[in-house]
Design an enzyme around this catalytic site. Sequence first.
Site, PDB file in Angstrom:
ATOM      1  N   GLU A   1      -3.053  -8.579 -12.525  1.00  0.00           N
ATOM      2  CA  GLU A   1      -2.858  -7.207 -12.883  1.00  0.00           C
ATOM      3  C   GLU A   1      -2.231  -6.582 -14.154  1.00  0.00           C
ATOM      4  OE1 GLU A   1      -0.572  -5.216  -9.776  1.00  0.00           O
ATOM      5  OE2 GLU A   1      -0.956  -3.246 -10.312  1.00  0.00           O
TER       6      GLU A   1
ATOM      7  N   LYS B   1      -7.176  -7.006 -11.143  1.00  0.00           N
ATOM      8  CA  LYS B   1      -6.547  -5.736 -10.603  1.00  0.00           C
ATOM      9  C   LYS B   1      -6.247  -4.987 -11.915  1.00  0.00           C
ATOM     10  CE  LYS B   1      -3.157  -3.497  -7.639  1.00  0.00           C
ATOM     11  NZ  LYS B   1      -2.549  -3.542  -6.397  1.00  0.00           N
TER      12      LYS B   1
ATOM     13  N   GLY C   1      -2.510   4.022  -9.457  1.00  0.00           N
ATOM     14  CA  GLY C   1      -1.777   4.198 -10.697  1.00  0.00           C
ATOM     15  C   GLY C   1      -1.155   5.585 -10.425  1.00  0.00           C
TER      16      GLY C   1
HETATM   17  P1  13P Z   1      -0.856   1.829  -6.813  1.00  0.00           P
HETATM   18  O1  13P Z   1      -2.134   1.807  -6.142  1.00  0.00           O
HETATM   19  O2  13P Z   1       0.227   2.837  -6.062  1.00  0.00           O
HETATM   20  O3  13P Z   1      -0.949   2.080  -8.430  1.00  0.00           O
HETATM   21  O4  13P Z   1      -0.142   0.452  -6.740  1.00  0.00           O
HETATM   22  C1  13P Z   1      -0.983  -0.808  -6.824  1.00  0.00           C
HETATM   23  C2  13P Z   1       0.080  -1.657  -7.031  1.00  0.00           C
HETATM   24  O5  13P Z   1      -0.023  -2.640  -6.304  1.00  0.00           O
HETATM   25  C3  13P Z   1       0.849  -1.625  -8.139  1.00  0.00           C
HETATM   26  O6  13P Z   1       1.393  -2.966  -8.513  1.00  0.00           O
END
Ligand code: 13P
Length: 340
Positions: free
Chosen positions: A177, A219, A262
């Site tokens: 991610e 991600k 996000g």
């Molecule tokens: P959000 O969808 O709230 O951005 O969180 C995703 C996530 O796992 C952040 O690391």
Amino acid sequence: MNTQQLTDTARAMVADDKGILAMDESTPTCDKRFAKLGIPKNAETRRIYRGMIVSTPGLGESISGAILYDETIRQQTEDGSSFVKALTDAGIIPGIKVDAGAKDLAAHPGEKITEGLDGLRARLAKYVEIGARFAKWRAVISIGDGIPSRGCIEANAQGLARYAALSQEAGLVPIVEPEVLMDGDHTLERCYEVTEESLHTVFDQLYRQRVMLEGMILKPNMVLPGLQCPHQNSVDEVADATIACFLRAVPAAVPGVTFLSGGQSSELASARLNAMNVKFKSQVPWELSFSFARAIQQPAMGIWGGDSANKEAAQKSLYHRAKCNRDARRGEYNAAMEEA
Ligand code: 13P
């Protein structure tokens, strides 16, 4: 490394138009979200909240995997079964956040480096024993005056790649991610440039660290204008820019792209994912899916508010958001679904 098992798990995480539920907020982040709603901040309240999520009836119809946090993976539902068992019984693959958070990067004001590599091999082995089948590590890249720097992008990419290699060695599918944050007044075009550069650097490092792309999940952020940017692009413009960027930077061997939300509203996150699937599903080599935390949980957390009397209504909201996003994967989501 069992390459077949890693490939099978990664494919299962993005199969059947389902997506991933991120419920891996660290304790400080979860407490911050509770505090905003006046919910008491303690381990028992967090357990009750997460227990409510994992026992949501029908959640497995839209959710393929759930990302847990170190505290949560050791907790149990009201009836005494571990969260790992409750998820597995619901047909949901359990995963675990393994990074130790983003800290200030030395000599780089305004930039962060994600920590957590020290001792990671032993922690991964423990999580495998508890029942996790995939892992997650989040790196954050900020856009601002003179940032991001190459130093920040490279350090984070190397961290992601070293984590991913260790995860595969342990038999866990790594969710990689690299999040380009929405904070700021930058344009969609600037987000495109930074996302493209970050993804190229991440995949270069993944290659150098010998990560098997077929056994991982990406991600990423969607390509978006900053939250404070005066010009907010249309849903179609976001879909076009995101896919154009990814076609240039994400290898076809990666089985799935599962977006983070996000800070987008729940409805916009679903609409943008839907537009990408309507326009590009048949043209891209990867599944276009979701791994949302806030865009799935936030409405339900508000409804629940720490009161067990609201449990059923909150679970209905979770089920609804998960289903909207499954429909978005099929290109069948529309705003009218929100009024039902
Ligand atoms: P959000 O969808 O709230 O951005 O969180 C995703 C996530 O796992 C952040 O690391």
